[in-house]
Design a protein around this motif. Structure first.
Motif, PDB file in Angstrom:
ATOM      1  N   GLY A  77       1.474   5.953   1.858  1.00 25.92           N
ATOM      2  CA  GLY A  77       0.023   5.025   1.147  1.00 25.92           C
ATOM      3  C   GLY A  77      -0.502   6.134   0.525  1.00 25.92           C
ATOM      4  O   GLY A  77       0.171   7.132   0.316  1.00 25.92           O
ATOM      5  N   HIS A 113      -7.211  -1.316   8.937  1.00 25.56           N
ATOM      6  CA  HIS A 113      -5.948  -1.545   8.432  1.00 25.56           C
ATOM      7  C   HIS A 113      -6.742   0.005   7.759  1.00 25.56           C
ATOM      8  O   HIS A 113      -8.046   0.163   7.038  1.00 25.56           O
ATOM      9  CB  HIS A 113      -6.222  -2.312   6.864  1.00 25.56           C
ATOM     10  N   CYS A 114      -6.114   1.629   7.997  1.00 23.75           N
ATOM     11  CA  CYS A 114      -6.818   3.018   8.274  1.00 23.75           C
ATOM     12  C   CYS A 114      -5.933   3.898   7.237  1.00 23.75           C
ATOM     13  O   CYS A 114      -5.196   3.997   7.282  1.00 23.75           O
ATOM     14  CB  CYS A 114      -6.900   3.513   8.866  1.00 23.75           C
ATOM     15  N   HIS A 115      -6.805   4.908   6.607  1.00 27.20           N
ATOM     16  CA  HIS A 115      -5.750   5.201   5.719  1.00 27.20           C
ATOM     17  C   HIS A 115      -6.139   6.673   6.467  1.00 27.20           C
ATOM     18  O   HIS A 115      -7.522   7.544   7.339  1.00 27.20           O
ATOM     19  CB  HIS A 115      -6.698   5.720   4.106  1.00 27.20           C
ATOM     20  N   ALA A 144      -5.825   8.288  10.517  1.00 28.86           N
ATOM     21  CA  ALA A 144      -5.164   6.036  10.824  1.00 28.86           C
ATOM     22  C   ALA A 144      -5.728   5.994  12.323  1.00 28.86           C
ATOM     23  O   ALA A 144      -5.729   4.889  12.638  1.00 28.86           O
ATOM     24  CB  ALA A 144      -4.889   6.636   9.808  1.00 28.86           C
ATOM     25  N   THR A 191     -10.800   1.519   3.607  1.00 27.78           N
ATOM     26  CA  THR A 191     -10.622   2.538   2.723  1.00 27.78           C
ATOM     27  C   THR A 191      -9.850   3.248   2.225  1.00 27.78           C
ATOM     28  O   THR A 191      -9.342   3.671   1.551  1.00 27.78           O
ATOM     29  CB  THR A 191     -10.972   1.105   1.658  1.00 27.78           C
ATOM     30  N   ASP A 203       1.350  -1.603  -0.223  1.00 24.76           N
ATOM     31  CA  ASP A 203       0.274  -0.105  -0.243  1.00 24.76           C
ATOM     32  C   ASP A 203       1.158   0.986   0.080  1.00 24.76           C
ATOM     33  O   ASP A 203       0.331   2.112  -0.226  1.00 24.76           O
ATOM     34  CB  ASP A 203      -0.917  -0.459   1.120  1.00 24.76           C
ATOM     35  N   SER A 217      -0.105  -0.822   8.542  1.00 24.87           N
ATOM     36  CA  SER A 217       0.279   0.063   8.590  1.00 24.87           C
ATOM     37  C   SER A 217       1.464   0.117   7.600  1.00 24.87           C
ATOM     38  O   SER A 217       2.152  -0.467   6.997  1.00 24.87           O
ATOM     39  CB  SER A 217       0.531   0.703  10.223  1.00 24.87           C
ATOM     40  N   THR A 218       2.775   2.006   7.776  1.00 28.97           N
ATOM     41  CA  THR A 218       2.977   1.807   7.035  1.00 28.97           C
ATOM     42  C   THR A 218       4.299   2.256   7.536  1.00 28.97           C
ATOM     43  O   THR A 218       3.851   3.334   8.488  1.00 28.97           O
ATOM     44  CB  THR A 218       2.994   2.540   5.463  1.00 28.97           C
ATOM     45  N   PRO A 241     -10.958  -2.551   6.025  1.00 26.19           N
ATOM     46  CA  PRO A 241     -10.234  -1.664   6.204  1.00 26.19           C
ATOM     47  C   PRO A 241     -11.254  -0.358   6.054  1.00 26.19           C
ATOM     48  O   PRO A 241     -12.464  -0.527   5.470  1.00 26.19           O
ATOM     49  CB  PRO A 241      -9.635  -1.863   5.137  1.00 26.19           C
ATOM     50  N   ASN A 290      -1.310   5.814   5.435  1.00 26.08           N
ATOM     51  CA  ASN A 290      -1.968   4.559   5.645  1.00 26.08           C
ATOM     52  C   ASN A 290      -1.710   5.398   7.308  1.00 26.08           C
ATOM     53  O   ASN A 290      -0.875   5.771   6.995  1.00 26.08           O
ATOM     54  CB  ASN A 290      -1.190   3.749   5.162  1.00 26.08           C
TER      55      ASN A 290
END
Ligand code: KIV
Ligand code: ZN
Length: 510
Positions: free
Chosen positions: A233, A202-204, A210, A171, A14, A227-228, A169, A238
């Motif tokens: 992302g 899974h959060c944007h 997020a 999304t 992502d 997460s990133t 998610p 993200n």
């Protein structure tokens, strides 16, 4: 229920979907190695069917990973799932992550499927994935805009078909902490056998929520977070792994959960991801921003001198940030330099080491004091551009308040030196025109040009970041040097290399 939270890192999947953030295979392997050092539990290495490059990356990360589970994304169809399984063959611990949208809008507009057809696709895809690997994660894309009744049926089918992780998610980054937490409580309460699987977030970050949403879901029963690094992302990004991990650690009193994150590896990981993606970290970014531990006002500085707890809720050392320290001088030898690199977490191959040492010597000649930050910028600049086909060999610039700026530039293009001179409205413009004269790329546009100083002082290294855009593709590049114009040329050429990689190998000749 356990209080250990699994960290599912999706920087390579992502995160890589951020505009201009693509990484080559070598860069992905470096990031994956560092993610294991950081202590993540699962590495989502890519979307195997998306391209040949993604397939190779998933396969290579699967082969390299020593401890972490390696996941590949797959849509709910046979080709995607079989391709994911094939790429994951070398993994010690493979996971197929299959998903399908469950919101009315996505099912109707994007998939053109009825709700019953989507349920059938879930049954089919999870069963197929489960026949190929033991560990299957199922995601309900756009879960936060799905009908709760329907979502519960979908989750039940995924669990019955053999999924052991259920990801919900957000999304489009639509949820708030209250609604996202309530969604997990509701699904865990209603779905049979929900206690036999791990629920995942899974959060944007479209509304900047997020991390808050992720933590709300953890409080509501989620035991995996996606997460990133640096929060990169799609769109606004993200949830950032460093923020989640440190929030859970610093506020253990109200969120009594643990992760496997080695917090002292956070800064190193952040810098590596920023360097390979060319995506700078904003100075006021929590945990990893350059100002995250800077104290400017007199009152704050006074408090810090008396007791750092007055204005710091965690120490910079706890996230792997060292205080600026004078490290080496121009008389330092190879052994001292190698030692310093090891302290900073770099183990370079001999040729990389020699290149870095040569640049360190030049830097020590140009700059009175060489700090840790200088060494980090130099190593990232030198080593991470690794096998770029075009490299800056020499830069000469004439500019000032009279006359047009002029640049004479020599590039090494596939091992052959090529030179061009160009005029421009300023020295940077002249330099970039010279690059274009040597390697024409008329369709590409300069979208962004940014300069930051690595340390204080007029002799500081400049860290330049450049974004190029062409036919919907974007590529970022970075360069560091005590001469801002040399750093600019290096950044531009680094971005151009990435753009050419994206275009395909034949572009250079064309
Ligand atoms: O944001 C999202 O819904 C995703 C899924 C594919 C997991 O990235
Ligand atoms: Zn996502």
């Amino acid at each position: 229920m356990t209080n250990r939270i699994l960290i599912f890192d999706t920087t390579l999947r992502d995160g890589e979907q951020s505009p201009g953030c693509s990484m080559n295979l070598e860069e992905k392997l470096k990031v994956a190695r560092q993610l294991e050092a950081l202590g993540v539990d699962i590495i989502e290495a890519g979307f195997a069917i998306a391209s040949e490059g993604d397939f190779e990356a998933v396969e290579a990360v699967a082969r390299q990973a020593e401890r972490a589970i390696v996941a590949s994304l797959a849509r709910a169809n046979r080709a995607d799932i079989e391709r994911a399984a094939q790429a994951l063959k070398p993994a010690r611990r493979p996971r197929i992550h299959t998903f399908i949208a469950t919101s009315p809008l996505h099912m109707r507009v994007k998939l053109g499927k009825s709700p019953e057809e989507v349920l059938e696709a879930i049954r089919y895809s999870v069963t197929l994935a489960r026949n190929l690997v033991d560990d299957v994660e199922w995601s309900a894309e756009d879960a936060t805009r799905s009908e709760p009744e329907f979502l519960a049926r979908a989750i039940e089918i995924a669990i019955r078909a053999g999924a052991s992780t259920i990801n919900l998610p957000d999304t489009v980054g639509y949820a708030t902490p209250e609604t996202y937490g309530a969604l997990f409580r509701d699904m865990i309460a209603r779905v049979p056998d929900s206690d036999k699987v791990v629920f995942s977030t899974h959060c944007h970050n479209d509304l900047g929520l997020a991390v808050a949403n992720t933590l709300a879901a953890v409080m509501a029963g989620a035991r995996q977070v996606e997460s990133t690094v640096n929060g990169i992302g799609e769109r606004a990004g993200n949830a950032a792994v460093e923020e989640i991990a440190m929030a859970l650690r610093v506020r253990h009193d109200v969120m009594p959960f643990t992760t496997g994150i080695v917090s002292t590896e956070i800064t190193r990981t952040s810098r590596l991801v920023s360097a390979v993606t060319g995506m700078p970290v904003q100075p006021n970014k929590a945990i990893v921003g350059a100002n995250a531990f800077a104290h400017e006002s007199g009152i704050h500085q006074d408090g810090m001198l008396k007791d750092s707890a007055t204005y710091e809720i965690m120490t910079p050392e706890s996230v792997g940030q060292s205080h600026s320290s004078l490290v080496l001088g121009k008389h330092s030898g190879r052994a001292a330099f190698r030692d310093k690199l090891a302290q900073l977490g770099y183990q370079l191959a001999q040729n990389e080491f020699l290149d870095a040492f040569r640049r360190f010597k030049d830097l020590a000649d140009a700059k009175k004091q060489v700090f840790d930050e200088d060494i980090l910028a130099l190593v990232e600049d030198e080593v991470l551009r690794g096998h770029d086909r075009i490299a800056v060999a020499e830069v000469e610039v004439y500019c000032g308040s009279t006359g047009q700026a002029r640049a004479i530039l020599t590039l090494d293009v596939d091992g052959e030196e090529k030179m061009a001179a160009a005029k421009g409205s300023g020295p940077v413009d002249a330099l970039f025109r010279a690059v274009r004269a040597i390697v024409p790329h008329p369709e590409a546009q300069l979208l962004r040009y940014e300069v930051a100083a690595v340390t204080a002082g007029t002799d500081a290294q400049a860290e330049v970041s450049v974004v190029l855009g062409e036919a919907g593709r974007t590529a970022r590049g970075m360069g560091a040097h005590t001469d801002t114009l040399v750093a600019s040329a290096r950044a531009y050429v680094n971005a151009l290399n990435k753009l050419l990689q994206k275009r395909g190998r034949s572009a250079l000749a064309a």
